[in-house]
Each structure stands twice: as structure tokens, then as C-alpha cells.
Design a protein around this motif. Structure first.
Motif, mmCIF file in Angstrom:
data_model
loop_
_atom_site.group_PDB
_atom_site.id
_atom_site.type_symbol
_atom_site.label_atom_id
_atom_site.label_comp_id
_atom_site.label_asym_id
_atom_site.label_seq_id
_atom_site.Cartn_x
_atom_site.Cartn_y
_atom_site.Cartn_z
ATOM 1 N N LYS A 126 0.821 -1.213 0.000
ATOM 2 C CA LYS A 126 0.000 0.000 0.000
ATOM 3 C C LYS A 126 0.857 1.266 0.000
ATOM 4 N N ARG A 127 2.074 1.163 0.510
ATOM 5 C CA ARG A 127 2.979 2.314 0.563
ATOM 6 C C ARG A 127 4.343 1.876 0.020
ATOM 7 N N VAL A 128 4.851 2.622 -0.951
ATOM 8 C CA VAL A 128 6.093 2.228 -1.610
ATOM 9 C C VAL A 128 6.950 3.454 -1.894
ATOM 10 N N VAL A 129 8.266 3.267 -1.822
ATOM 11 C CA VAL A 129 9.226 4.334 -2.090
ATOM 12 C C VAL A 129 10.110 3.914 -3.262
ATOM 13 N N ASP A 130 10.271 4.795 -4.225
ATOM 14 C CA ASP A 130 11.141 4.569 -5.388
ATOM 15 C C ASP A 130 12.344 5.492 -5.257
ATOM 16 N N LEU A 131 13.516 4.929 -4.954
ATOM 17 C CA LEU A 131 14.735 5.714 -4.794
ATOM 18 C C LEU A 131 15.454 5.864 -6.127
ATOM 19 N N ARG A 163 -11.839 4.017 -1.898
ATOM 20 C CA ARG A 163 -11.989 5.386 -1.416
ATOM 21 C C ARG A 163 -10.626 6.064 -1.464
ATOM 22 N N ASP A 164 -10.615 7.389 -1.427
ATOM 23 C CA ASP A 164 -9.349 8.121 -1.535
ATOM 24 C C ASP A 164 -8.339 7.672 -0.480
ATOM 25 N N GLY A 165 -8.811 7.400 0.714
ATOM 26 C CA GLY A 165 -7.915 6.990 1.777
ATOM 27 C C GLY A 165 -7.346 5.597 1.589
ATOM 28 N N ASP A 166 -7.950 4.818 0.669
ATOM 29 C CA ASP A 166 -7.488 3.451 0.423
ATOM 30 C C ASP A 166 -6.476 3.368 -0.717
ATOM 31 N N LEU A 167 -6.266 4.454 -1.426
ATOM 32 C CA LEU A 167 -5.374 4.420 -2.587
ATOM 33 C C LEU A 167 -3.927 4.238 -2.143
ATOM 34 N N PRO A 168 -3.163 3.416 -2.858
ATOM 35 C CA PRO A 168 -1.744 3.246 -2.528
ATOM 36 C C PRO A 168 -0.995 4.569 -2.614
ATOM 37 N N LYS A 193 6.388 11.532 6.548
ATOM 38 C CA LYS A 193 5.352 12.563 6.670
ATOM 39 C C LYS A 193 4.282 12.361 5.609
ATOM 40 N N HIS A 194 4.702 12.024 4.384
ATOM 41 C CA HIS A 194 3.728 11.750 3.317
ATOM 42 C C HIS A 194 2.896 10.512 3.632
ATOM 43 N N PHE A 195 3.476 9.577 4.393
ATOM 44 C CA PHE A 195 2.769 8.354 4.760
ATOM 45 C C PHE A 195 1.977 8.514 6.058
ATOM 46 N N ASP A 196 1.826 9.762 6.501
ATOM 47 C CA ASP A 196 1.081 10.044 7.735
ATOM 48 C C ASP A 196 1.633 9.282 8.931
ATOM 49 N N GLY A 197 2.952 9.234 9.013
ATOM 50 C CA GLY A 197 3.578 8.587 10.150
ATOM 51 C C GLY A 197 3.771 7.092 10.019
ATOM 52 N N CYS A 198 3.187 6.494 8.981
ATOM 53 C CA CYS A 198 3.355 5.054 8.761
ATOM 54 C C CYS A 198 4.642 4.785 7.980
ATOM 55 N N LYS A 199 4.956 3.495 7.827
ATOM 56 C CA LYS A 199 6.169 3.135 7.099
ATOM 57 C C LYS A 199 5.819 2.391 5.817
#
Length: 304
Positions: free
Chosen positions: A38-43, A69-74, A108-114
Motif C-alpha cells: 500500500k505504501r512504496v518508495v522509489d529511490l 476510497r481516496d484513503g485506500d489508494l496506494p 510525513k507523506h505516509f502520515d507517520g506510517c512506514k
């Protein structure tokens, strides 16, 4: 037409900014790296072909799902020192992957999640001196770990480009400090003549009590006479009769795009083939300043 150029043409036909998109797709075919992400980082994201893959495989399907819903989008965050053209669903961060402050921006973009997944297709400008290129590339990967140790959740995955060489075992053991499962994979779309491969690191599990500030201090112990405690990465595991053997896998379906193969040219309406323009030219190429200086000193247009 040469096979390398032809594979690049395939990428253009499918709308990819670079043929490296096929490499990430083939890694996913083998390891299912996008499952549950659901959350990914591209370096080192520019020019953005891997971010395109992440967008098409994760964000776009979720956006088109009427139940989403918007909150469910990756959430996809792409980091590079260079800017790149926008990609649907990708948040761009211009930053240095060796700086922990960049990690703070990501979280911060992940709202504190990893993150569930971190990918890195970055590489230095190669010199052709394999030992030097391998060393510089390994340092880039270890720099990427600076971000990984801050933003990746326990159990997450890390995919990074490597250059195979005499110190590959050392890099393998360094990655094993944090990931119980590390496989070096060679996608079919990566040329056979290239020393390039990809480290597929699964199930992120940092050592007990690990502090990201101590990353380089911990890595320096790998391969030293003192070793690293019970992690089986002492010098005895890197050379001699006890040398560690690295899991290595060629991945990619037999029908997948092969960089060492030529493909027939598609037929056009007029019977001829027209060379395709780049999907997305660089918006801030590193050579732009040199071209501007040349124009100022010679009076020549930029394309000469």
C-alpha cells in the motif's frame, strides 16, 4: 536493428520511459513483490520508468476500482536529486537518499506510517572498470539502506540494482544483516553481457536494538576478523572453503521481453517503420548546463 535498441523500442511502444520497466515487471512475476503493498518508495527514480510500473500496478487499478476510497489508494513516493515529469499517483521528492531528513519527508507523506516496499534502480555513470563500478554501486546501495532503515516496516521488501563482482559476497552478507531472505536475480530483460543484477531482499528484520544512526558502524564489521556476532558474516564466510554461496536466480517468463533478442518491427499503415520519439525526454538533464555554456561561448544552437 540491434536487440538492445529493439527492446528500447518495445518500451516506447508500451509507453514506458525506459526499458528498465521490464526488469521490475519480471522481478514481480518471479517474487510477487507487489502483493499487499500500500505504501512504496522509489529511490533514484528519474526518469521514472519504475515509478510508472508502480503507478500502473498499484495506484491505477485501485483508482479505477469503484469500491476504493481516496484513503485506500496506494501511496507512492519517488525520490531523486533530479526532477522528473509527473506520473499519476506518484508524489515526487527532490532529495538526497543519503540524508535521514529525506526519510522524515517520506514518513510525513505516509502520515507517520512506514513503507511496505522500497525499490532502487539507481546506478552511477559506469566507467567500464568493473571493480570500480561494482564498488561505487555497492556504496549507492548502502546509501539507500540509510532510507530503508528509517522508512521500511518490519517484514517489508527492498529491491536494489547491484553490479556483480569479487565483493558480491560482502554485499550479500551486509544485506543479510537486515533481511533473512536475500536473492540476487537477473531479469530476462537485463542484457547477458551486463554485470547488472538485482538484490531482492525480503522480510525486513533489523538486529535487536538496532539504531539507524549506527548503520555504517554495523556494516563495517561485516567481513572483519571480529565478524558480527552470531550473524555468520565473518571473514571466514566470505572467502576460502567456507565461502558463502549466494542464491542467484534468472527471472522472467520465457515469453517475456529479452534484451538479447531482436523483435520483428511492427507494420505501419504505409508499410514502413517510423522511429519513435522518447516517451518523456528529461526535463532537467545534467548536461543542460554544459550545453548552455557551449552555446554562450560558440554562439551555436543547443542541438549542435
Amino acid at each position: 536493428m540491434g536487440s538492445f535498441r529493439r527492446t528500447r523500442g518495445k518500451a516506447k511502444e508500451e509507453g514506458w520511459r525506459a526499458r528498465s520497466a521490464f526488469k521490475l515487471l519480471q522481478i514481480d512475476e518471479e517474487f510477487d513483490i507487489f502483493q499487499g503493498v500500500k505504501r512504496v518508495v522509489d529511490l533514484c527514480a528519474a526518469p521514472g520508468s519504475w515509478s510508472q510500473v508502480l503507478s500502473r500496478k498499484l495506484y491505477v487499478p485501485a483508482k479505477l476500482n469503484p469500491k476504493s476510497r481516496d484513503g485506500d489508494l496506494p501511496l507512492i513516493v519517488a525520490i531523486d536529486l533530479q526532477p522528473m515529469a509527473p506520473i499519476d499517483g506518484v508524489i515526487q521528492v527532490q532529495g538526497d537518499i543519503t540524508n535521514a531528513r529525506t526519510a522524515e519527508v517520506v514518513i510525513k507523506h505516509f502520515d507517520g506510517c512506514k513503507a511496505d516496499l522500497v525499490v532502487c534502480d539507481g546506478a552511477p555513470d559506469v566507467t567500464g572498470l568493473h571493480d570500480m563500478d561494482e564498488f561505487v554501486q555497492s556504496q549507492l546501495i548502502l546509501a539507500a539502506l540509510t532510507i530503508v532503515t528509517h522508512v521500511l516496516r518490519v517484514g517489508g521488501k527492498f529491491i536494489a540494482k547491484i553490479f556483480r563482482g569479487k565483493d558480491t559476497s560482502l554485499l550479500y552478507c551486509q544485506l543479510k544483516l537486515f533481511f533473512p531472505r536475500v536473492t540476487f536475480a537477473k531479469p530476462k530483460s537485463s542484457r547477458n553481457s551486463s554485470i547488472e543484477a538485482f538484490a531482492v531482499c525480503e522480510d525486513y528484520s533489523p538486529p535487536e536494538g538496532f539504531n539507524p544512526k549506527d548503520l555504517y558502524h554495523l556494516l563495517e564489521k561485516v567481513g572483519s576478523p571480529s565478524g558480527t556476532g552470531n550473524l555468520d558474516c565473518s571473514s571466514a564466510w566470505l572467502e576460502g572453503p567456507n565461502k558463502v554461496y549466494i542464491p542467484f536466480l534468472a527471472c522472467g517468463d520465457l515469453s517475456g521481453y529479452d534484451s538479447d533478442r531482436s523483435y520483428p518491427l511492427p507494420k505501419q499503415a504505409n508499410g514502413s517503420y517510423r522511429s519513435l520519439d522518447p516517451v518523456q525526454p528529461p526535463i532537467a538533464p545534467p548536461y543542460k548546463t554544459a550545453l548552455e555554456m557551449k552555446k554562450a561561448s560558440t554562439g551555436l544552437p543547443l542541438d549542435q
